[in-house]
Scaffold this motif. Structure first.
Motif, PDB file in Angstrom:
ATOM      1  N   GLY A  93      -1.706  -4.712   0.729  1.00  0.00           N
ATOM      2  CA  GLY A  93      -0.735  -5.434  -0.079  1.00  0.00           C
ATOM      3  C   GLY A  93      -1.149  -5.539  -1.538  1.00  0.00           C
ATOM      4  N   GLU A  94      -2.443  -5.328  -1.832  1.00  0.00           N
ATOM      5  CA  GLU A  94      -2.861  -5.365  -3.229  1.00  0.00           C
ATOM      6  C   GLU A  94      -2.563  -4.024  -3.885  1.00  0.00           C
ATOM      7  OE1 GLU A  94      -6.935  -6.574  -3.308  1.00  0.00           O
ATOM      8  OE2 GLU A  94      -6.424  -8.660  -2.837  1.00  0.00           O
ATOM      9  N   LEU A  95      -2.222  -4.092  -5.166  1.00  0.00           N
ATOM     10  CA  LEU A  95      -1.777  -2.887  -5.863  1.00  0.00           C
ATOM     11  C   LEU A  95      -2.776  -1.737  -5.728  1.00  0.00           C
ATOM     12  CD1 LEU A  95       0.229  -1.466  -7.692  1.00  0.00           C
ATOM     13  CD2 LEU A  95      -0.906  -2.490  -9.656  1.00  0.00           C
ATOM     14  N   GLU A  96      -4.064  -2.020  -5.997  1.00  0.00           N
ATOM     15  CA  GLU A  96      -5.046  -0.933  -5.977  1.00  0.00           C
ATOM     16  C   GLU A  96      -5.179  -0.315  -4.594  1.00  0.00           C
ATOM     17  OE1 GLU A  96      -5.240  -0.502  -9.640  1.00  0.00           O
ATOM     18  OE2 GLU A  96      -6.507   0.752  -8.374  1.00  0.00           O
ATOM     19  N   THR A  97      -5.208  -1.168  -3.582  1.00  0.00           N
ATOM     20  CA  THR A  97      -5.315  -0.654  -2.214  1.00  0.00           C
ATOM     21  C   THR A  97      -4.128   0.248  -1.898  1.00  0.00           C
ATOM     22  OG1 THR A  97      -6.281  -2.772  -1.627  1.00  0.00           O
ATOM     23  CG2 THR A  97      -5.642  -1.326   0.184  1.00  0.00           C
ATOM     24  N   GLU A  98      -2.963  -0.200  -2.286  1.00  0.00           N
ATOM     25  CA  GLU A  98      -1.753   0.542  -1.938  1.00  0.00           C
ATOM     26  C   GLU A  98      -1.697   1.871  -2.702  1.00  0.00           C
ATOM     27  OE1 GLU A  98       0.149  -0.493   0.622  1.00  0.00           O
ATOM     28  OE2 GLU A  98      -1.382  -2.048   0.732  1.00  0.00           O
ATOM     29  N   VAL A  99      -2.154   1.868  -3.944  1.00  0.00           N
ATOM     30  CA  VAL A  99      -2.162   3.129  -4.693  1.00  0.00           C
ATOM     31  C   VAL A  99      -3.163   4.104  -4.071  1.00  0.00           C
ATOM     32  CG1 VAL A  99      -2.704   4.216  -6.911  1.00  0.00           C
ATOM     33  CG2 VAL A  99      -1.323   2.136  -6.846  1.00  0.00           C
ATOM     34  N   GLN A 141       4.257  10.458  -6.233  1.00  0.00           N
ATOM     35  CA  GLN A 141       5.010   9.823  -7.309  1.00  0.00           C
ATOM     36  C   GLN A 141       6.162   8.986  -6.745  1.00  0.00           C
ATOM     37  OE1 GLN A 141       7.724  12.119 -10.046  1.00  0.00           O
ATOM     38  NE2 GLN A 141       5.963  11.813 -11.359  1.00  0.00           N
ATOM     39  N   ASN A 142       6.896   9.565  -5.823  1.00  0.00           N
ATOM     40  CA  ASN A 142       8.009   8.836  -5.219  1.00  0.00           C
ATOM     41  C   ASN A 142       7.518   7.597  -4.470  1.00  0.00           C
ATOM     42  OD1 ASN A 142       9.809  10.672  -6.191  1.00  0.00           O
ATOM     43  ND2 ASN A 142       9.826  11.905  -4.323  1.00  0.00           N
ATOM     44  N   LEU A 143       6.427   7.763  -3.734  1.00  0.00           N
ATOM     45  CA  LEU A 143       5.891   6.621  -2.997  1.00  0.00           C
ATOM     46  C   LEU A 143       5.443   5.528  -3.956  1.00  0.00           C
ATOM     47  CD1 LEU A 143       3.825   8.455  -0.241  1.00  0.00           C
ATOM     48  CD2 LEU A 143       5.733   6.886   0.158  1.00  0.00           C
ATOM     49  N   SER A 144       4.868   5.924  -5.094  1.00  0.00           N
ATOM     50  CA  SER A 144       4.387   4.890  -6.009  1.00  0.00           C
ATOM     51  C   SER A 144       5.563   4.180  -6.676  1.00  0.00           C
ATOM     52  CB  SER A 144       3.388   5.459  -7.022  1.00  0.00           C
ATOM     53  OG  SER A 144       4.034   5.938  -8.169  1.00  0.00           O
ATOM     54  N   ILE A 145       6.638   4.900  -6.933  1.00  0.00           N
ATOM     55  CA  ILE A 145       7.835   4.227  -7.459  1.00  0.00           C
ATOM     56  C   ILE A 145       8.361   3.249  -6.408  1.00  0.00           C
ATOM     57  CG2 ILE A 145      10.222   4.555  -8.201  1.00  0.00           C
ATOM     58  CD1 ILE A 145       9.289   7.251  -9.425  1.00  0.00           C
ATOM     59  N   GLY A 146       8.398   3.703  -5.158  1.00  0.00           N
ATOM     60  CA  GLY A 146       8.841   2.833  -4.061  1.00  0.00           C
ATOM     61  C   GLY A 146       7.946   1.613  -3.924  1.00  0.00           C
ATOM     62  N   LEU A 147       6.650   1.825  -4.099  1.00  0.00           N
ATOM     63  CA  LEU A 147       5.697   0.720  -4.017  1.00  0.00           C
ATOM     64  C   LEU A 147       6.010  -0.334  -5.079  1.00  0.00           C
ATOM     65  CD1 LEU A 147       2.956  -0.604  -3.218  1.00  0.00           C
ATOM     66  CD2 LEU A 147       1.874   0.978  -4.820  1.00  0.00           C
ATOM     67  N   PHE A 148       6.261   0.137  -6.301  1.00  0.00           N
ATOM     68  CA  PHE A 148       6.558  -0.802  -7.376  1.00  0.00           C
ATOM     69  C   PHE A 148       7.863  -1.549  -7.127  1.00  0.00           C
ATOM     70  CE2 PHE A 148       3.054   0.987  -9.478  1.00  0.00           C
ATOM     71  CZ  PHE A 148       2.678   0.063 -10.439  1.00  0.00           C
ATOM     72  N   LEU A 164       6.961  -4.200  -4.605  1.00  0.00           N
ATOM     73  CA  LEU A 164       6.144  -5.272  -5.176  1.00  0.00           C
ATOM     74  C   LEU A 164       6.999  -6.162  -6.080  1.00  0.00           C
ATOM     75  CD1 LEU A 164       2.880  -3.294  -6.003  1.00  0.00           C
ATOM     76  CD2 LEU A 164       3.153  -5.059  -4.263  1.00  0.00           C
ATOM     77  N   PHE A 165       7.944  -5.533  -6.769  1.00  0.00           N
ATOM     78  CA  PHE A 165       8.827  -6.286  -7.662  1.00  0.00           C
ATOM     79  C   PHE A 165       9.699  -7.269  -6.873  1.00  0.00           C
ATOM     80  CE2 PHE A 165      12.965  -6.612  -9.859  1.00  0.00           C
ATOM     81  CZ  PHE A 165      12.545  -7.097 -11.092  1.00  0.00           C
ATOM     82  N   PHE A 166      10.339  -6.761  -5.839  1.00  0.00           N
ATOM     83  CA  PHE A 166      11.262  -7.615  -5.094  1.00  0.00           C
ATOM     84  C   PHE A 166      10.533  -8.606  -4.188  1.00  0.00           C
ATOM     85  CE2 PHE A 166      14.260  -4.234  -6.216  1.00  0.00           C
ATOM     86  CZ  PHE A 166      15.267  -5.013  -6.753  1.00  0.00           C
ATOM     87  N   LYS A 167       9.303  -8.273  -3.835  1.00  0.00           N
ATOM     88  CA  LYS A 167       8.535  -9.170  -2.975  1.00  0.00           C
ATOM     89  C   LYS A 167       8.282 -10.506  -3.663  1.00  0.00           C
ATOM     90  CE  LYS A 167       5.025  -8.129   0.452  1.00  0.00           C
ATOM     91  NZ  LYS A 167       3.953  -7.203   0.821  1.00  0.00           N
ATOM     92  N   GLU A 168       8.223 -10.467  -4.992  1.00  0.00           N
ATOM     93  CA  GLU A 168       7.932 -11.680  -5.759  1.00  0.00           C
ATOM     94  C   GLU A 168       9.129 -12.605  -5.868  1.00  0.00           C
ATOM     95  OE1 GLU A 168       5.099 -12.793  -7.016  1.00  0.00           O
ATOM     96  OE2 GLU A 168       4.149 -11.113  -5.958  1.00  0.00           O
ATOM     97  N   ARG A 188      22.596  -7.211  -1.590  1.00  0.00           N
ATOM     98  CA  ARG A 188      21.411  -8.034  -1.846  1.00  0.00           C
ATOM     99  C   ARG A 188      20.203  -7.221  -1.417  1.00  0.00           C
ATOM    100  NH1 ARG A 188      22.353 -12.813   0.858  1.00  0.00           N
ATOM    101  NH2 ARG A 188      23.120 -13.789  -1.045  1.00  0.00           N
ATOM    102  N   VAL A 189      19.220  -7.138  -2.322  1.00  0.00           N
ATOM    103  CA  VAL A 189      18.017  -6.339  -2.041  1.00  0.00           C
ATOM    104  C   VAL A 189      16.892  -7.282  -1.639  1.00  0.00           C
ATOM    105  CG1 VAL A 189      16.452  -4.599  -2.954  1.00  0.00           C
ATOM    106  CG2 VAL A 189      18.771  -4.767  -3.857  1.00  0.00           C
ATOM    107  N   SER A 190      16.252  -6.995  -0.525  1.00  0.00           N
ATOM    108  CA  SER A 190      15.075  -7.764  -0.140  1.00  0.00           C
ATOM    109  C   SER A 190      14.039  -6.799   0.411  1.00  0.00           C
ATOM    110  CB  SER A 190      15.447  -8.813   0.913  1.00  0.00           C
ATOM    111  OG  SER A 190      15.994  -8.160   2.041  1.00  0.00           O
ATOM    112  N   VAL A 191      12.868  -7.330   0.746  1.00  0.00           N
ATOM    113  CA  VAL A 191      11.782  -6.458   1.203  1.00  0.00           C
ATOM    114  C   VAL A 191      11.536  -6.683   2.686  1.00  0.00           C
ATOM    115  CG1 VAL A 191       9.328  -5.915   0.947  1.00  0.00           C
ATOM    116  CG2 VAL A 191      10.710  -6.473  -1.061  1.00  0.00           C
ATOM    117  N   LEU A 192      11.483  -5.602   3.423  1.00  0.00           N
ATOM    118  CA  LEU A 192      11.042  -5.668   4.809  1.00  0.00           C
ATOM    119  C   LEU A 192       9.543  -5.451   4.788  1.00  0.00           C
ATOM    120  CD1 LEU A 192      13.557  -3.501   6.875  1.00  0.00           C
ATOM    121  CD2 LEU A 192      13.268  -5.982   6.956  1.00  0.00           C
ATOM    122  N   SER A 193       8.800  -6.517   5.032  1.00  0.00           N
ATOM    123  CA  SER A 193       7.355  -6.410   4.917  1.00  0.00           C
ATOM    124  C   SER A 193       6.766  -5.791   6.165  1.00  0.00           C
ATOM    125  CB  SER A 193       6.733  -7.789   4.714  1.00  0.00           C
ATOM    126  OG  SER A 193       6.854  -8.128   3.376  1.00  0.00           O
TER     127      SER A 193
END
Ligand SMILES: [Zn+2]
Length: 1046
Positions: free
Chosen positions: A409-415, A840-847, A850-854, A942-947
């Motif tokens: 869940g942390e940015l560095e781990t996910e990247v 690249q696509n996965l990292s865009i998806g990750l962002f 992370l954006f909507f999770k907040e 409505r956009v939400s995150v499925l964790s």
């Protein structure tokens, strides 16, 4: 040379031991590959340095079981013995080729010593001595030989797994130390934490392996000969197993590419249904199938399914039954490193020292059984594991952990997860690599070499050279020039590209690193360069006002017809006069008031003269490019969906704004010149090397993939003609709805989706009619213009150099590689490019996640957005959300059987009811009436995150109104701001979190992965934009995770 006999005990595949007597020849001279050699050995190629504290000779069991640790680049002075190498060979081809690659790779400081051919180190096996004892003695004697051969100047350490060996051998010889591998790592490499952890995890896996169960869970795989015979006779089918991402438990396919066409049923591939039939094959393995009887064939599920779907629910609609088979054997495992998470702890029991089923991040990979004592500590962490084996007695494969990435869940781990899952390895450039670089510093800057000046065509005084790039660009790899030739009937157009291969010689460490990376990697918040910065941002960057080496193409064109009278290729010396950016160049062309920084200091008269000269050059260039574009348009060049946002930067490279892309003509002008250069270089290298030139082809799309595009356009009254690229380009241009610009954009997006990817290939591997580049409408194409960030361009530069030398010299010059080698290289680069795009696509998806999770989707207005329907499915629709560039499913029927019903004001709610799907719309019916959703309808979601703790998070979209989202700004503006804010905000939050928590334990290792971290979208967007201009098909596809399988 001495002849002797050697007795081998070979094991047949059925486990029988066979005794073989071989003649064995011993020599006095066997190369030692050490720079300390006193005996003038024939040490060709890689040698071990002399300035180490010791050389290390690993014993057979260390090499066989711990090769992964010996692969660490930190370990130096490693000597592999022939004895150990042969032992590894009996373990399988994969292990053996790993060792061979290791020894070949100059980035690893290790060599292979043919100890059994050296008359002084070879020892025949003695009576009563076991095979293992003999092997140990051989390795030890090899160690002693080295010590003596190097005249005692280097200590030798033999490492073993056997304590008895340590006590038996360690006191025999003063310069040769014998220690256990564990002690060795602890004493010599105390800081190499990763190696220690890996050692622990492998030895644990080895211990556990001895106590395996015996009950069979799967059928045995058939022996290789039986498989080969079965494939030959047509009884079995061979192919790569591809597990369905959305129904990983049950559905896997073997694509038709490798299937022989004897059976026309098999065109659509073969389904492998269920885990039993998959018989221990893992996604990506090369497998052999046997078809099941027709009565057991099944269809695939066609409804939309959410990611972590409950696989047991039946009743989903299936397509008509397709050929279905079961795996009878595996030809080649294709296992890689997998990122996994530990399952949640059950109850309070401690799980120390247990075998645990870990869950791979990639849903297509089965759970893996590993042994670890750290299960509790590593809860919620992501860990890299490798699979060791999958026995028929085990429901799951067994593996071992390699290293810990960090908290999930942390940015560095996910990247890091994204990089590892795509096999992207981008360590910092090593010191040895950097030592190959030319030196330059502020006090002693690099200067041109007089020898080079005499060899190159000097354009510094004769040509007005300039670059046009995005604002703030640091790595300028292309420049242009244009001038009228005396006489007035000819123009000269020049494209001058950074001469990277002058600085990076073939086979150097830097070259090997660039080759293995194959490209610069762009993620949403950072990039990993292909070449060290001293080249990419300095010596190879064609900056203004400094002398630079270039590879140039100069055309003499007829002023009227633009017909090519002459073309010249070669190495040049240039000095760019102006470093322009697009807006400035366009302003000059438009006759607007604009300040050219290079002219600011000049007196007005001189300035006006120079400005007029520059403007004239820009105008001529535009004129030429229009002609070139028109020529390609006649051939049917396609313009597909481009990226619509641009970053605007201040001097410090901060984004000041993201602006909708102005369709500046100068963009196309530059792109057109680059396409022209690539095309002409392709022609040249193919002419001289018809069977081994590296070109780029873009196959025409398969017509069946256009079905959706044609039907969707039809729904809006447009007809799309896909018969030729020209027809497609023309019909896409006509399919414009003046009231809704998104219609054309979506259609272009769909056309892009239906396209094949362009690929590199060697000209000897394809018939000439396959060379065509469909998107650009050119008969031959390659990549020449970006050698700083694409390895293919470096290969092409070398091919061009060899081609020119062949033409100039009396003797033909050899091509850099033969066809087979070139085709392998092309395949490698293609794979890396696909990996780069996925990452690249996965990292865009990750962002995005992370954006909507907040945010709270119920209250935060930013979670509500407009969406457009672009596809109709059985139980829902697929939508595109322009504001965030997201695509995904919207369900109109849920698992409880409820459907979306719409109130009079457009608001939606769940009611029990039914859905009816039609070709261009879908209707829900409930007690409250019925509602219809049509293609191209604008709705609000409505956009939400499925964790998900084990996999990547996904975005979830839910329809809340069937009316358009009220929004004042234009879609394009919203889009750019949305994405930009999104990335910046996520980066800020991640950095804050970093500051708050104490440094994580693995921060050093994590840092090593990061080369440059620019927390803005600039590089990413510019890269995408450039690629999409130069090569329309490389347009990034939406993150795979958001795609619904079709
Ligand atoms: Zn020697």
């Amino acid at each position: 040379m001495i002849k002797t006999e050697k007795i081998l005990h070979l094991k047949s595949y059925r486990g029988r031991r066979v005794r073989v007597v071989r003649e064995h020849y011993l020599r006095e001279r066997v190369p030692c590959f050490s720079s300390l050699c006193q005996a003038a050995c024939a040490n060709d190629g890689k040698v071990l340095p002399g300035d180490l504290t010791h050389y290390v000779v690993p014993g057979v069991e260390v090499v066989v079981n711990f090769l992964e640790i010996l692969e660490f680049r930190e370990l130096q002075g490693v000597i592999f013995t022939q004895t150990a190498c042969q032992a590894l060979q009996s373990k399988g081809r994969r292990c053996y080729s790993r060792l061979r690659n290791l020894v070949k790779d100059p980035r690893h400081d290790c060599v292979l010593f043919a100890n059994e051919f050296q008359e002084h180190s070879y020892r025949p096996r003695e009576k009563g001595e076991s095979h293992e004892q003999w092997q140990t003695r051989c390795v030890y004697e090899a160690a002693v030989w080295y010590y003596n051969h190097l005249a005692g100047m280097m200590s030798i350490v033999m490492v073993t797994e056997d304590e008895d060996v340590v006590s038996r051998f360690s006191n025999l010889n003063s310069g040769v130390f014998v220690v256990t591998f564990k002690d060795y790592l602890q004493n010599f490499w105390p800081d190499l934490q990763a190696a220690h952890e890996l050692y622990g995890s492998i030895s644990q896996a080895l211990q556990e392996k001895e106590s395996e169960d015996t009950q069979k869970e799967f059928c045995e795989h058939l022996p290789t000969e039986v498989l080969a015979a079965g494939i030959k006779s047509g009884r079995y089918i061979q192919g790569i197993l591809n597990v369905s991402k959305h129904r990983a438990q049950n559905e896997a396919f073997v694509a038709n590419d490798d299937i022989s066409n004897k059976n026309s049923d098999l065109i659509g591939g073969v389904l492998v249904y269920g885990v039993r039939n998959r018989n221990r094959a893992v996604h990506g393995d090369s497998v052999v199938l046997e078809l099941l009887p027709r009565s057991e064939w099944r269809g695939k599920v066609t409804a939309l399914t959410e990611g972590p779907v409950d696989e047991r629910t039946g009743g989903d609609s299936e397509s008509k039954p397709m050929p279905t088979g079961r795996v009878v054997g595996v030809l080649q495992r294709n296992w890689r490193d997998y990122v996994v998470t530990f399952p949640p702890r059950e109850g309070t029991q401690s799980r120390n020292s247990q075998r645990i089923l870990v869950i791979p991040w990639d849903r297509r990979i089965p759970k893996i059984r590993i042994s670890t004592q750290q299960a509790d500590v590593l809860q919620d962490h992501r860990v890299v594991v490798r699979i060791d084996s999958w026995e028929s007695t085990s429901l799951y494969p067994s593996g071992h952990s390699v290293r810990v990435l960090g908290r999930a869940g942390e940015l560095e781990t996910e990247v890091q997860t994204i990089l590892i899952e795509n096999c992207i390895h981008v360590p910092p450039f090593s010191e040895a690599q950097l030592r190959e670089m030319p030196s330059t510093s502020a006090t002693k800057p690099w200067t041109v070499d007089p020898v080079q000046v005499s060899k190159r065509r000097d354009l510094r005084e004769t040509h007005l050279v300039f670059s046009i790039d995005p604002r703030g660009c640091e790595d300028v790899d292309d420049t242009l020039s244009v001038r009228r030739l005396p006489g007035g009937s000819l123009l000269e157009l020049g494209v001058h590209i950074a001469d990277v291969t002058h600085f990076v010689s073939e086979g150097s460490l830097t070259d090997l690193e660039a080759r293995s990376r194959a490209t610069t990697y762009y993620l949403a918040d950072r990039r990993y360069d292909m070449l060290p910065a001293v080249l990419s941002a300095d010596l190879c960057s064609l900056l203004g006002g400094v002398d630079r080496y270039a590879m140039s193409v100069l055309w003499e064109l007829d002023v009227q017809t633009m017909a090519v009278a002459k073309v010249w290729f070669g190495r040049t010396l240039i000095r760019s006069s102006y470093q322009l950016h697009y807006e400035l160049a366009q302003a000059l062309l438009n006759g607007e008031e604009a300040e050219v920084p290079e002219l600011a200091q000049l007196a007005s008269e001189e300035r006006d003269g120079k400005l007029a000269e520059l403007v004239e050059a820009l105008e001529t260039l535009t004129h030429v490019a229009r002609h070139l574009r028109a020529q390609r348009d006649c051939g049917g060049a396609l313009e597909l969906e481009g990226v619509e946002v641009r970053a605007q930067l201040d001097e410090k490279r901060n984004i000041t704004a993201l602006v909708p892309r102005q369709p500046l003509e100068v963009h196309e002008t530059v792109a057109e010149c680059m396409i022209y250069a690539n095309h002409w270089v392709a022609r040249k290298i193919q002419e001289v090397f018809p069977y081994q030139a590296l070109l780029r082809r873009h196959p025409p799309p398969r017509q069946e993939l256009f079905g959706q595009l044609v039907d969707t356009a039809q729904a809006r009254g447009f007809s799309i003609d896909t018969s030729t690229n020209k027809a497609l380009a023309d019909s896409l241009n006509r399919a414009v709805d003046p009231r809704d610009p998104l219609v054309n954009r979506l259609l272009r997006m769909m056309a892009t989706q239906a396209m094949s990817q362009a690929v590199y290939f060697s000209t000897g591997s394809e018939p000439e009619d396959q060379f065509f580049h469909y998107g650009l409408a050119l008969d031959r194409y390659t990549h020449f213009t970006s050698p700083i960030r694409r390895y293919a361009d470096m290969v092409v530069h070398r091919l061009l150099t060899a081609a020119l030398a062949t033409e100039q010299g009396a003797e033909p010059v050899e091509a850099p590689a033969g066809n087979k080698e070139m085709e392998e290289l092309a395949e490698h680069i293609n794979n890396k490019n696909r990996a780069a795009q996925r990452a690249q696509n996965l990292s865009i998806g990750l962002f995005q996640c992370l954006f909507f999770k907040e945010r709270d989707p119920e209250t935060d207005p930013r979670c509500v957005a407009g969406a457009v329907i672009y596809s109709i499915r059985d139980n829902g629709v697929l939508v595109f959300v322009p504001e965030y560039g997201v695509k995904g499913p919207v369900y109109l029927k849920n698992k409880e059987g409820q459907v979306v019903s719409v109130g009079p004001d457009g608001t939606c709610e769940w009611q029990s009811g039914s859905v009816q799907r039609h070709s261009d719309h879908i209707r829900t019916t409930s007690a409250c009436g019925s509602a219809t959703f049509r293609l191209f309808d604008h709705i609000t979601v409505r956009v939400s995150v499925l964790s998900s703790s084990c996999h990547s998070d996904t975005l979830n979209m839910e329809v809340i109104s069937n009316k358009p989202h009220r929004s004042s700004s234009t879609p394009q503006q919203v889009s750019s701001q949305g994405r930009n804010q999104l990335v910046q905000e996520v980066v800020r939050l991640a950095e804050e979190a970093q500051k708050e928590t104490r440094k994580p334990k693995l921060s050093r290792e994590e840092r090593e992965f990061r080369q440059s971290k620019t927390p803005n979208l600039y590089s990413l967007l510019e890269e995408i934009r450039e690629l999409s201009l130069l090569d329309p098909e490389t347009e990034p596809r939406p993150p795979e995770g958001t795609q619904v399988d079709t």
